[in-house]
Scaffold this active site. Structure first.
Site, PDB file in Angstrom:
ATOM      1  N   VAL A 138       5.404  -4.364  -1.544  1.00 28.45           N
ATOM      2  CA  VAL A 138       4.896  -3.719  -0.332  1.00 28.45           C
ATOM      3  C   VAL A 138       3.941  -2.610  -0.748  1.00 28.45           C
ATOM      4  O   VAL A 138       4.233  -1.829  -1.660  1.00 28.45           O
ATOM      5  CB  VAL A 138       6.050  -3.175   0.533  1.00 28.45           C
ATOM      6  N   LYS A 139       2.794  -2.562  -0.087  1.00 31.38           N
ATOM      7  CA  LYS A 139       1.778  -1.557  -0.409  1.00 31.38           C
ATOM      8  C   LYS A 139       2.003  -0.285   0.401  1.00 31.38           C
ATOM      9  O   LYS A 139       2.141  -0.335   1.629  1.00 31.38           O
ATOM     10  CB  LYS A 139       0.380  -2.103  -0.086  1.00 31.38           C
ATOM     11  N   ILE A 140       2.017   0.834  -0.305  1.00 29.63           N
ATOM     12  CA  ILE A 140       2.131   2.148   0.325  1.00 29.63           C
ATOM     13  C   ILE A 140       0.975   3.005  -0.184  1.00 29.63           C
ATOM     14  O   ILE A 140       0.765   3.101  -1.393  1.00 29.63           O
ATOM     15  CB  ILE A 140       3.475   2.821  -0.023  1.00 29.63           C
TER      16      ILE A 140
END
Length: 372
Positions: A138-140
């Site tokens: 997941v990209k943050i």
């Protein structure tokens, strides 16, 4: 396997593709690129906006969803889940073959949450559960509120792609968040070998912003240099951070290094070589995520040169890179100001793309429901 991608792999660099669409999955293009040597896929709101707008392959599912769901974000997540899960399945053999080093697919949290730590943690956790694949990242975004979210997600055993890093100072903060998260995970009895992370350091946009400022002060001789220098110095920080006793303790527990990922490696200025950022940033324990155009250009005519014996291009010219930062400041171009502007613009651009995506889903949903 493509010969040029093979050379990057021999250096120790993994090639990921910065593109994902249902067309690529169903027409076999993603599978073909994996056979050529691509070992990961990243996505973002702009990529999904383009994919859903330009393809009719989403229409049937979109119509079904629109008849029972009003929220365009929920419709988007359902559409995206299918693409992400299918891509994860295609890359699972890579994930297994590389011992969980590669084979990841990235899905981004909503850009409008970039400055909200708690909501970012909540959505990142939801996305991991929704896709439910071991090779999802997941990209943050690496905003200041994002740093605490990154630490929390790593501490709870989730793989994270940290995005929108422009400055070396922020890069160090990102690695610190990752290491703190791993320390908490180990302390709670978790298994750090099941957690992976990359730090997406943006490249070409740095030159775009710096070149604009250099044009104004009449210093064209310094244009086209900062992005590569910035990344090379970040790589030196990576080598320093992921060494020594503290890191070796975590490594002994199964932790893996958070590799630098070179993002935005397409050349924006037509006067520059189309694969310049790929060639100059080839180096061990790194990832380069390329757009389809850049990937195909590199596969066609990219060069992978050797530096000093045992070295690689990314390890060359470090003294010149440090001197460049000083020369830019003397010319009136402040490095910190450049990177600060780029972070704000990066978050805003992704948020705009996400808003456009949701509007497109609303419009297309209405149209499909009327036609049914």
């Amino acid at each position: 396997m493509n010969e040029r991608l093979q050379r990057l792999a021999r250096i120790g660099q993994s090639v990921w593709m910065d593109s994902l669409s249902r067309d690529d999955i169903q027409n076999g293009n993603l599978e073909r690129m994996i056979e050529e040597g691509v070992v990961g896929v990243t996505s973002n709101p702009t990529i999904f906006q383009k994919a859903i707008s330009e393809s009719s392959l989403y229409d049937e599912q979109l119509q079904e969803l629109a008849e029972k769901e009003d929220d365009p974000k929920e419709i988007f997540l359902t559409l995206a889940r299918e693409d992400i899960r299918d891509a994860c399945d295609l890359l699972l053999p890579v994930y297994e073959r590389t011992g969980r080093l590669d084979g990841y697919v990235s899905l981004e949290v909503s850009p409008d949450l970039a400055y909200d730590t708690l909501m970012t943690v909540e959505e990142a956790t939801r996305l991991h559960g929704m896709v439910n694949k071991p090779n999802l990242m997941v990209k943050i975004p690496a905003t200041l509120p994002g740093l605490a979210a990154i630490e929390e997600m790593i501490a709870t055993g989730h793989s994270i792609n940290v995005t929108l890093i422009f400055s070396r100072e922020r890069y160090r903060a990102v690695t610190n968040a990752y290491i703190r998260g791993l320390q908490r995970l180990v302390a709670s009895g978790g298994n750090p070998s099941l957690v992976a992370s990359v730090a997406s350091f943006f490249v070409s946009r740095v030159d775009t912003e710096a070149d604009k400022r250099l044009e104004k002060v009449g210093r064209k001789d310094l244009q086209g240099k900062l992005a590569i220098a910035n990344a090379k110095l970040a790589y030196q920080a990576f080598e320093e951070i992921f060494s020594g006793e503290d890191w070796e303790f975590l490594e002994s527990k199964g932790a893996t290094k958070q590799r630098p990922l070179w993002a935005s490696t397409s050349t924006k200025n037509p006067e520059y070589g189309d694969v310049m950022y790929v060639e100059e940033l080839a180096g061990p324990e790194t990832v380069n995520t390329m757009s389809t155009d850049t990937l195909e250009a590199f596969m066609d005519h990219g060069e992978v040169r050797s530096a000093s014996p045992g070295g690689s291009p990314i390890e060359e010219g470090l003294d010149e890179a440090r001197a460049l930062i000083v020369r830019l400041k003397e010319a009136g171009v402040d490095y910190e100001s450049v990177t600060e502007v780029l972070e704000k613009e990066g978050v805003a651009k992704f948020a705009d793309s996400f808003d456009e995506l949701l509007e497109r889903i609303k419009d297309k949903s209405r149209q499909l429901v009327r036609q049914s």
